[in-house]
Structure formats: structure tokens, C-alpha cells
Write an enzyme that holds these catalytic residues in place. Structure first.
Site, PDB file in Angstrom:
ATOM      1  N   ILE A   1      40.562  41.633  45.114  1.00 42.12           N
ATOM      2  CA  ILE A   1      39.418  40.798  45.486  1.00 42.12           C
ATOM      3  C   ILE A   1      38.089  41.479  45.145  1.00 42.12           C
ATOM      4  CG2 ILE A   1      40.677  39.556  47.291  1.00 42.12           C
ATOM      5  CD1 ILE A   1      39.101  41.279  49.359  1.00 42.12           C
ATOM      6  N   SER A   2      38.125  42.485  44.285  1.00 41.01           N
ATOM      7  CA  SER A   2      36.911  43.216  43.921  1.00 41.01           C
ATOM      8  C   SER A   2      36.132  42.477  42.830  1.00 41.01           C
ATOM      9  CB  SER A   2      37.275  44.610  43.416  1.00 41.01           C
ATOM     10  OG  SER A   2      36.184  45.205  42.753  1.00 41.01           O
TER      11      SER A   2
END
Length: 199
Positions: free
Chosen positions: A11-12
Site C-alpha cells: 500500500i506504499s
């Protein structure tokens, strides 16, 4: 053969903005990649970082400006406030681990598909159907999303420990076999030059 440990969160936003440049650099230098998805919030807690929502407003405002600026410069679709962020990182991370162990598809493309689903397609990458769609689109058996959950959980936890031990503290974080460390997609040029022995 050169080897790179790639520590990242699915989710970066910064890992998403790396696009396929990391894989291109690794291929250029014949380097093997070990994909090591981890819990970024746990990594922050272990290494002195602060989750985005808890940062000073000035830092949050700069992050927002810089993410949009980088996405525009890279020509990448990007939603600063996606509908499903943050979300549970574990299911997508377990799928990455299962895909890497199983082989047969393109792990890098799978990782990029997951991140694109989150940051450009308004999809929840904690959902089984989204993960399976990304697996199938990148040459893997979609059923991998349902397999190896125990191994995935154990590896996911181990990746965090390895990251801390290797000196990683953010995502994306690249560590070469000679312990050169590169944090952020904006340091990929330096990784490239390091592998070429020109830096």
C-alpha cells in the site's frame, strides 16, 4: 549474479511510483530480486517512523504536494486519497509471497498490478477478487490467493525482522548483496549506478 532484497509495502504510494523502473534496472545488471512485502506501519514503529496520519500538518501537506508532483513528472495515474487506503496489507502480501514461491508468472508485474489497483483504480487490495484478478493478469494461478496462508504469515513476519536487521525503515527500500541501501523510488538512479560500479 547480483542480488537485491526489495522491502516494500503493497500500500506504499512511493513503491507504486517506482513503476517498472526497479525491475528494468535489475534486468539490465542481471540482478536477482527477492520481493519482501512487509507491514509498513510495524516497520515505522520499530525504526522511529511516524504513520502519515500522525505526522505534523506541514509534513502531511508536503507529502501530498510531493506525491502529486512525482506522479505528474512520471506520467502515472495517481489518486492522492484512494477509496481503499489504508487497507489490510496482509492478504496482498501473502499473495506476493505465494506467487514468488510458486513461480510461473511475473512477480514484479503482479506487485505493480496490486499497487496500481490501490492508487489508480479505486480497488481494495485486501479483497480476494481483486488479488485474484491481479494474479491472473500477470500469469499466475488465481487460486494462489487461497494457498500457503501459514507460510505467507510466517514469511511476512520474518520479512519485517529482516528489514529491521538490514537497516530498512521505509518503502520502497532496496538492499544489495554488498549492503548498499537505497530508500525511495527517487534513489533508483543511484541503485543503477551502484550496480554499474560508477558511484
Amino acid at each position: 549474479m547480483a542480488h537485491i532484497d526489495y522491502y516494500f509495502s503493497t500500500i506504499s504510494p512511493y513503491a507504486y511510483l517506482a513503476g517498472d523502473r526497479f525491475e528494468e534496472i535489475a534486468a539490465k545488471h542481471g540482478a536477482q530480486i527477492s520481493y519482501k512485502p512487509l507491514d509498513i506501519m510495524a516497520l515505522f514503529a520499530r525504526t522511529g517512523g511516524t504513520p502519515p496520519k500522525d505526522r505534523h500538518p506541514s509534513r502531511q501537506e508536503y507529502r501530498a504536494q510531493d506525491l502529486l508532483r512525482q506522479a505528474k513528472a512520471l506520467g502515472m495515474d495517481f489518486n492522492l486519497s484512494p477509496a481503499h487506503w489504508p487497507t489490510n496489507q496482509a492478504p496482498s502480501a501473502y499473495a506476493v509471497i505465494a506467487a514468488q514461491n510458486a513461480g510461473g508468472g511475473d512477480v514484479g508485474a503482479f506487485v505493480r498490478a496490486l499497487m496500481r489497483a490501490c492508487w489508480a483504480e479505486e480497488k481494495d487490495i485486501a479483497q480476494d477478487d481483486v488479488i485474484k484478478g491481479c494474479l491472473e493478469a500477470t500469469g499466475f494461478d488465481p487460486s494462489l490467493a487461497d494457498s500457503g496462508l501459514l507460510t505467507g504469515a510466517e514469511t511476512y513476519a520474518r520479512n519485517l525482522e529482516e528489514a529491521v536487521g538490514a537497516g530498512a525503515f521505509g518503502s520502497p527500500f532496496y538492499v544489495t548483496q554488498d549492503d548498499a541501501r537505497f530508500w525511495g523510488q527517487d534513489r533508483l538512479e543511484y541503485l543503477d549506478r551502484h550496480l554499474a560500479d560508477t558511484l
